[in-house]
Structures are given as C-alpha cells and as structure tokens.
Enzyme design. Sequence first.
Site, PDB file in Angstrom:
ATOM      1  N   SER A   1      -9.686 -22.519 -15.055  1.00  0.00           N
ATOM      2  CA  SER A   1     -10.352 -23.396 -14.092  1.00  0.00           C
ATOM      3  C   SER A   1     -11.136 -24.454 -14.846  1.00  0.00           C
ATOM      4  O   SER A   1     -11.980 -24.121 -15.692  1.00  0.00           O
ATOM      5  CB  SER A   1     -11.323 -22.578 -13.237  1.00  0.00           C
TER       6      SER A   1
ATOM      7  N   HIS B   1      -6.220 -24.490 -12.639  1.00  0.00           N
ATOM      8  CA  HIS B   1      -6.923 -24.137 -11.394  1.00  0.00           C
ATOM      9  C   HIS B   1      -8.023 -25.173 -11.144  1.00  0.00           C
ATOM     10  O   HIS B   1      -8.842 -25.447 -12.018  1.00  0.00           O
ATOM     11  CB  HIS B   1      -7.518 -22.738 -11.562  1.00  0.00           C
TER      12      HIS B   1
ATOM     13  N   ASP C   1     -11.134 -26.224  -8.741  1.00  0.00           N
ATOM     14  CA  ASP C   1     -12.097 -25.738  -7.753  1.00  0.00           C
ATOM     15  C   ASP C   1     -12.745 -26.906  -7.022  1.00  0.00           C
ATOM     16  O   ASP C   1     -13.596 -27.601  -7.571  1.00  0.00           O
ATOM     17  CB  ASP C   1     -13.168 -24.895  -8.460  1.00  0.00           C
TER      18      ASP C   1
ATOM     19  N   MET D   1     -15.239 -28.129  -4.270  1.00  0.00           N
ATOM     20  CA  MET D   1     -16.421 -27.634  -3.535  1.00  0.00           C
ATOM     21  C   MET D   1     -17.103 -28.806  -2.838  1.00  0.00           C
ATOM     22  O   MET D   1     -17.206 -29.890  -3.414  1.00  0.00           O
ATOM     23  CB  MET D   1     -17.406 -26.981  -4.504  1.00  0.00           C
TER      24      MET D   1
ATOM     25  N   HIS E   1      -7.998 -24.813  -5.271  1.00  0.00           N
ATOM     26  CA  HIS E   1      -8.775 -23.812  -4.524  1.00  0.00           C
ATOM     27  C   HIS E   1      -9.838 -24.566  -3.722  1.00  0.00           C
ATOM     28  O   HIS E   1     -10.817 -25.056  -4.287  1.00  0.00           O
ATOM     29  CB  HIS E   1      -9.401 -22.854  -5.556  1.00  0.00           C
TER      30      HIS E   1
ATOM     31  N   MET F   1     -12.839 -24.788  -1.648  1.00  0.00           N
ATOM     32  CA  MET F   1     -14.046 -24.115  -1.145  1.00  0.00           C
ATOM     33  C   MET F   1     -14.795 -25.148  -0.310  1.00  0.00           C
ATOM     34  O   MET F   1     -15.848 -25.663  -0.699  1.00  0.00           O
ATOM     35  CB  MET F   1     -14.877 -23.594  -2.323  1.00  0.00           C
TER      36      MET F   1
ATOM     37  N   MET G   1     -11.430 -13.398  -4.150  1.00  0.00           N
ATOM     38  CA  MET G   1     -12.598 -13.770  -4.951  1.00  0.00           C
ATOM     39  C   MET G   1     -13.215 -12.494  -5.516  1.00  0.00           C
ATOM     40  O   MET G   1     -13.509 -11.553  -4.772  1.00  0.00           O
ATOM     41  CB  MET G   1     -13.648 -14.486  -4.088  1.00  0.00           C
TER      42      MET G   1
ATOM     43  N   ASP H   1     -10.007 -14.189  -8.909  1.00  0.00           N
ATOM     44  CA  ASP H   1     -10.778 -15.360  -9.351  1.00  0.00           C
ATOM     45  C   ASP H   1     -12.262 -15.023  -9.438  1.00  0.00           C
ATOM     46  O   ASP H   1     -12.906 -14.766  -8.425  1.00  0.00           O
ATOM     47  CB  ASP H   1     -10.548 -16.498  -8.334  1.00  0.00           C
TER      48      ASP H   1
END
Length: 224
Positions: free
Chosen positions: A9, A34, A36, A38, A67, A69, A138, A176
């Site tokens: 990540s 990966h 992330d 957010m 991913h 979030m 998670m 993860d």
Amino acid sequence: MIHPIVAPSILSADFTDISSALRSIERSGSDWVHLDVMDGHFVPPITFGTKMVQDIRAQTKLPLDVHLMIADPERQVQAFADAGADWITLHAEACIHGHRALQTIRESGKRAGLSIVPSTPLSSIAELLPFVDLVLIMTVNPGYGGQKLLPFCLEKIKRLKALRSSMKLDFLISADGGICADTIAEVAEADPDIIVIGSAFFSAKDKGSLVGEMKSAFTRGAVC
Ligand code: DX5
Ligand code: ZN
C-alpha cells in the site's frame, strides 16, 4: 497467479515521490499496488482521489487494487474505473445500494470488491458474496497505517474461506492491516489469497527479501 498475492500500500510511501515507490514495489517482486482512498468522512484522514489513480496508472503495469474508504462509494466507482483501477473495493458499511455499486464496477469491465471493518460480521455481506470478485477483511480499524493486527479478524478469514467453499464461489480473500514480520505466521495460517502490506513494506531496507519471506510463509499454490 500463485498465492499469496502481495499488494504493498502506498499509504506509507512518500507522497512527493510516488514514482520511486512504484519502482520499489515493482523491483520487490510484489504483485499488485494497493491504493487507499480516504475521504475524511468514512475515516478521518484524507488521502487522494481519481487523479492520483490516473497518474499511477500511467506509470505502472501492475494491477491497481483500489480500496475505497469513502462514504457513498456508489457515487464514485465509475470515476475510479475510468481512472484505470483494476480492482475496486468498497466498504459494506458505507454503502446502502451495495449490489448496484458492485454491478456498476463489473459492468465497467473491472473486478468488484467488498470490504468489512473489524466490527462488522460476515453475515452482513452474505447476500452479496455471489456478486463479488474479492472480499477484503480489514485486520485493523481502517484509516491509518502502522497499527497492530487484530487477531480476531483472522478468524473471520477462516470462516469466510469455509463459507466460500460451501457456496461454491471463487472470489479472492484479502487481509489488510498490521501485516509484518511479527504477524506473518498467524496471517499465513488463516491463509488469505492477498496480503496488503503498508508500513512494513516501506520501512524495510530490503523490500525484495521481505516480500520473499512473506510469500514463503504461505503454502504455495494457485489462488482460488
Ligand atoms: C488502512 C489501510 C491499509 C494500510 C495498511 O486503513 O486500508 O491498506 O495501508 O497499512 P499497514 O500494513 O501499515 O497496517
Ligand atoms: Zn487498504
């Protein structure tokens, strides 16, 4: 593809030098990148959006594992598909119309993933399992790199593997959060198909050795 798929990540990378981070991921023998995303709402931090995914897409051929979030991911999945993501994972807790969002991802020719935070039971996603290509469990509470793995989440991975077999499905299972040299043995025992590594990867001096060691902790074989 041989399991486990290793997906570093970039959350723990230097955001002013993403090109170097991508080169180090490629050189390490890792399989995916990966990303992330957010939004400061579903989780407190804000990271980056579609422009970053688009720019990273132009710099690597490795599959991009996005991913999300973010709140209301159904409003954003098409944009991330257009930006060049290969796998797009949304949170079940963030989405009322999860089935529709997963369908949108698949209709864009991308692979659809569903994630749950540690406090969400597997039963909450049972209906959607036939419509996913990946389930991301998670193993920390989402939002931050460098947290300690929560062992009870590994039990969820084991139960999900049993459920996958009983339902005769073939989605991939990703773990993860909190995966490092100290926890890789217990993670390998739960045997997810994909491991996401953030802080452990970017703090490792020899990233190739780390990835090699993590892969060799698993019983090798084809992914599900
Ligand atoms: C956390 C993110 C993870 C994070 C993992 O919310 O979803 O992908 O980067 O970082 P580590 O491996 O440091 O726990
Ligand atoms: Zn993640």
